[in-house]
Design an enzyme around this catalytic site. Structure first.
Site, mmCIF file in Angstrom:
data_model
loop_
_atom_site.group_PDB
_atom_site.id
_atom_site.type_symbol
_atom_site.label_atom_id
_atom_site.label_comp_id
_atom_site.label_asym_id
_atom_site.label_seq_id
_atom_site.Cartn_x
_atom_site.Cartn_y
_atom_site.Cartn_z
ATOM 1 N N HIS A 12 -7.418 -6.002 -11.086
ATOM 2 C CA HIS A 12 -6.775 -5.059 -9.954
ATOM 3 C C HIS A 12 -5.593 -4.748 -10.337
ATOM 4 O O HIS A 12 -4.793 -5.702 -11.143
ATOM 5 C CB HIS A 12 -7.023 -5.603 -8.561
ATOM 6 C CG HIS A 12 -6.124 -7.052 -8.591
ATOM 7 N ND1 HIS A 12 -4.894 -7.304 -8.289
ATOM 8 C CD2 HIS A 12 -6.715 -8.413 -8.704
ATOM 9 C CE1 HIS A 12 -4.639 -8.820 -8.415
ATOM 10 N NE2 HIS A 12 -5.864 -9.363 -8.672
ATOM 11 N N GLY A 316 1.846 -12.872 -6.042
ATOM 12 C CA GLY A 316 1.506 -12.125 -4.866
ATOM 13 C C GLY A 316 1.930 -12.642 -3.429
ATOM 14 O O GLY A 316 2.144 -12.125 -2.464
ATOM 15 N N ASN A 535 11.087 3.413 8.126
ATOM 16 C CA ASN A 535 10.603 3.952 6.633
ATOM 17 C C ASN A 535 9.198 3.436 6.366
ATOM 18 O O ASN A 535 9.050 2.157 6.248
ATOM 19 C CB ASN A 535 11.698 3.402 5.586
ATOM 20 C CG ASN A 535 11.162 3.827 4.200
ATOM 21 O OD1 ASN A 535 10.212 4.233 4.041
ATOM 22 N ND2 ASN A 535 11.800 2.995 3.205
ATOM 23 N N THR A 536 8.260 4.037 6.190
ATOM 24 C CA THR A 536 6.952 3.570 5.992
ATOM 25 C C THR A 536 6.398 4.405 4.747
ATOM 26 O O THR A 536 6.976 5.642 4.565
ATOM 27 C CB THR A 536 6.025 3.555 6.910
ATOM 28 O OG1 THR A 536 4.495 2.983 6.690
ATOM 29 C CG2 THR A 536 5.644 5.061 7.597
#
Ligand SMILES: [Fe+2]
Length: 579
Positions: A12, A316, A535-536
């Site tokens: 991934h 991660g 902000n997205t």
């Protein structure tokens, strides 16, 4: 010297990054080009092509190709640990011992094919495999710009076998202190609970973290999931991080937790609401992660932290901004650098920077993440003219002043400019913006496009001039990798970006790294008194962030959004809107 880094080693987040003489000139994730989130099972073909084009070089000019996955020898404790801890699944245990580099060789074949397919030349180029956690470590330490001795943390689900890395960097070299191996993985446990809470592993971890503040971690004792003693931890593989026959199965899908976990906690969560007891479970797993990680960090790195106060962190789990806030609060910590592309996409940068250092070419400090494709206003206009339906657009005379006016009137705006961001966060170039002072703007964004869970927080970008007052700290935060406690006096001024627990995951914007975004924030300050925007990321739920102008138009016309700013043009849908 030209070094290409590739990721995609663990199925991934394939990506590519290019260094020329120690300077990071391009980086992008494959998902953005394929329009397929996380690009599962893909190699970074399109991302590599982009990097070459951006740098203006030919494939045969690349000197080194670095890949964040290496062979692990039988002398390493990694394979033995894995085999011992998977005694209940003998096929896995035996594979680790007798064929423990099977995945490496599969990766190797895929990379060699890519190099030949793209004309880089598998036989010509120097190939440098880098251990997965060394790549994470390099992406943090070598890009931090820290000159002092630096504590290094790497926590993820799993690379080859390692899941957790503690070490330090000194004089440009990385030293290992301690590694933990699968199945003893903090990222794995959090991921298993993410699945249990009804989200997708490697994607929904943010949602669990966002849900946690609504719950009470004291209602359920999760300590049975991880046993910690004297710097060692062991995951309870009767409950989580399970393989084979121990997995809970439902509708043909196997999960990373066992039926025993269901017996203990009840059925998996379903739907979009935040409800009991699941909010308490989210709180408990967040609490367990924080407590265990902090104890380990103190145990292995406490002395270095006391000495210099500098920490570099990737993997991660480094995207868990709540844990990061607690790390910054540890005694002695002066500055924490979290690689903004902390998950596996960032290992392309990590492997490339590691190989560059190894070849004697030190890499520069990371100054920004604007490393992807950019488009001129003319290219944006061309995309509008060629679009499958008529597009109503006009040039703006003053882009930032006009956009700020639309925002200050309470409208969400899709904002597309400059080079696409590398990593999971939109940082002002592929964003949906709103005025955080305008009550209900978050609901409007959700209604118009995001359709995300209502309880998830939205985050602020703010001017560097006011950030210390809002966040009550001078700690840098250019990449939205930390939460901070918002000052009481600001909570009512920007209510749309303050989370349930009074924190905000902030991006502090500087003029040097993003002048147009900075100017927009200044215009907002003039109009509303607050130099802050909500902000997205610019995408629809389940899709990767927008890359090209056509992607932006697809997203815009596939949503109820009313305003799209692309470079110097404004696109609207309705005749009633000001154009
Ligand atoms: Fe990783």
């Amino acid at each position: 010297m030209i070094v290409l880094g590739l990721s995609g080693a663990v199925n991934h987040d394939a990506s590519a990054a290019l260094y020329i003489d120690g300077k990071l000139v391009a980086a992008a994730e494959e998902e953005r080009f394929l329009r397929d989130k996380h690009a599962k099972g893909k190699m970074p073909y399109e991302a590599t092509k982009f990097c070459l084009e951006q740098a203006g070089i030919r494939p045969d000019q690349i000197d080194i190709v670095a890949f964040p996955y290496a062979e692990i020898g039988l002398k390493s404790p990694a394979r033995w640990h894995y085999a011992k801890r998977h005694w209940y699944a003998p096929d896995r245990a035996l594979t680790a011992l007798f064929s423990g580099n099977r995945r490496y060789w599969r990766n190797h074949r895929n990379v060699m094919k890519l190099l030949d397919d793209l004309g880089i030349g598998a036989k010509r180029v120097k190939f440098v495999p880098v251990e997965h956690h060394l790549a994470h470590a390099s992406s943090a330490y070598h890009l931090s710009g820290f000159k002092e001795k630096t504590a290094i943390i790497g926590i993820d689900g799993k690379g080859e076998y390692a899941t957790t890395f503690f070490g330090y960097g000194e004089n440009g070299k990385i030293h290992k202190i301690k590694e933990f191996y699968d199945p003893d993985s903090l990222g794995g446990v959090y991921g298993a609970l993410t699945e249990y809470l009804g989200f997708e592993m490697l994607d929904g971890e943010f949602k669990v973290m966002g849900m946690a503040p609504y719950g009470d971690p004291k209602r359920f004792d999760f300590s049975r999931l991880i046993e910690y003693k004297d710097g060692e931890f062991k995951v309870n593989t009767k409950l989580v991080n399970v393989v084979g026959t121990r997995r809970f199965k439902k509708n043909g899908k196997g999960y990373f937790f066992s039926p025993e976990l269901i017996e203990w906690l009840g059925p998996m969560r379903e739907g979009d609401e935040k409800d009991e007891p699941y909010i308490d479970y989210a709180a408990s797993i967040q609490d367990l992660l924080e407590k265990t990680a902090l104890k380990l960090i103190d145990f292995y790195l406490g002395d270095i932290i006391k000495e210099t106060g500098k920490i570099a962190y990737a993997g991660g789990v480094a995207l868990n901004v709540k844990l990061n806030q607690r790390i910054i609060a540890m005694p002695g910590v002066k500055e924490l650098f979290v690689q903004p592309a902390a998950s596996d996409a960032g290992t392309a940068i990590g492997a490339a920077s590691y190989a560059s250092q190894l070849a004697g070419v030190p890499v520069e400090k990371m100054e920004h993440v604007y490393l992807g494709p950019a488009y001129t206003t003319e290219q944006c206009i061309e995309a509008c003219e060629q679009y499958e339906q008529p597009v109503k657009w006009r040039r703006m005379a003053n882009v930032t002043a006009e956009t700020a006016k639309i925002l200050a009137d309470g409208n969400p705006v899709s904002w597309f400019q400059g080079h696409m961001e590398f990593g999971p966060r939109a940082l002002g170039n592929r964003s949906i913006l709103g005025s955080p002072s305008h009550p209900g703007v978050a609901d409007r964004i959700n209604a118009q496009i995001k359709y995300r869970e209502r309880w998830r927080p939205f985050c602020p970008s703010m001017l560097d001039t006011i950030a210390p007052e809002i966040l009550q700290t001078d700690h840098p935060s250019p990449y939205m990798t930390f939460t901070f406690d918002v000052a009481e006096s600001w909570k009512s001024r920007i209510p749309e970006v303050v989370h349930e627990d009074g924190t905000a995951r902030a991006q502090i914007v500087t003029k040097a790294t993003n002048p147009r975004y900075y100017s927009l924030l200044q215009e907002m300050e003039k109009l509303t008194g607050n130099g802050v925007v909500l902000n997205t990321s610019l995408n629809r739920r389940g899709e990767p962030m927008v890359c090209s102008p056509t992607d932006a138009l697809n997203m815009f016309f596939g949503s109820d959004l009313e305003y799209l700013v692309m470079e110097d043009i404004l696109i609207t849908k309705d005749d009633h809107q000001p154009i």
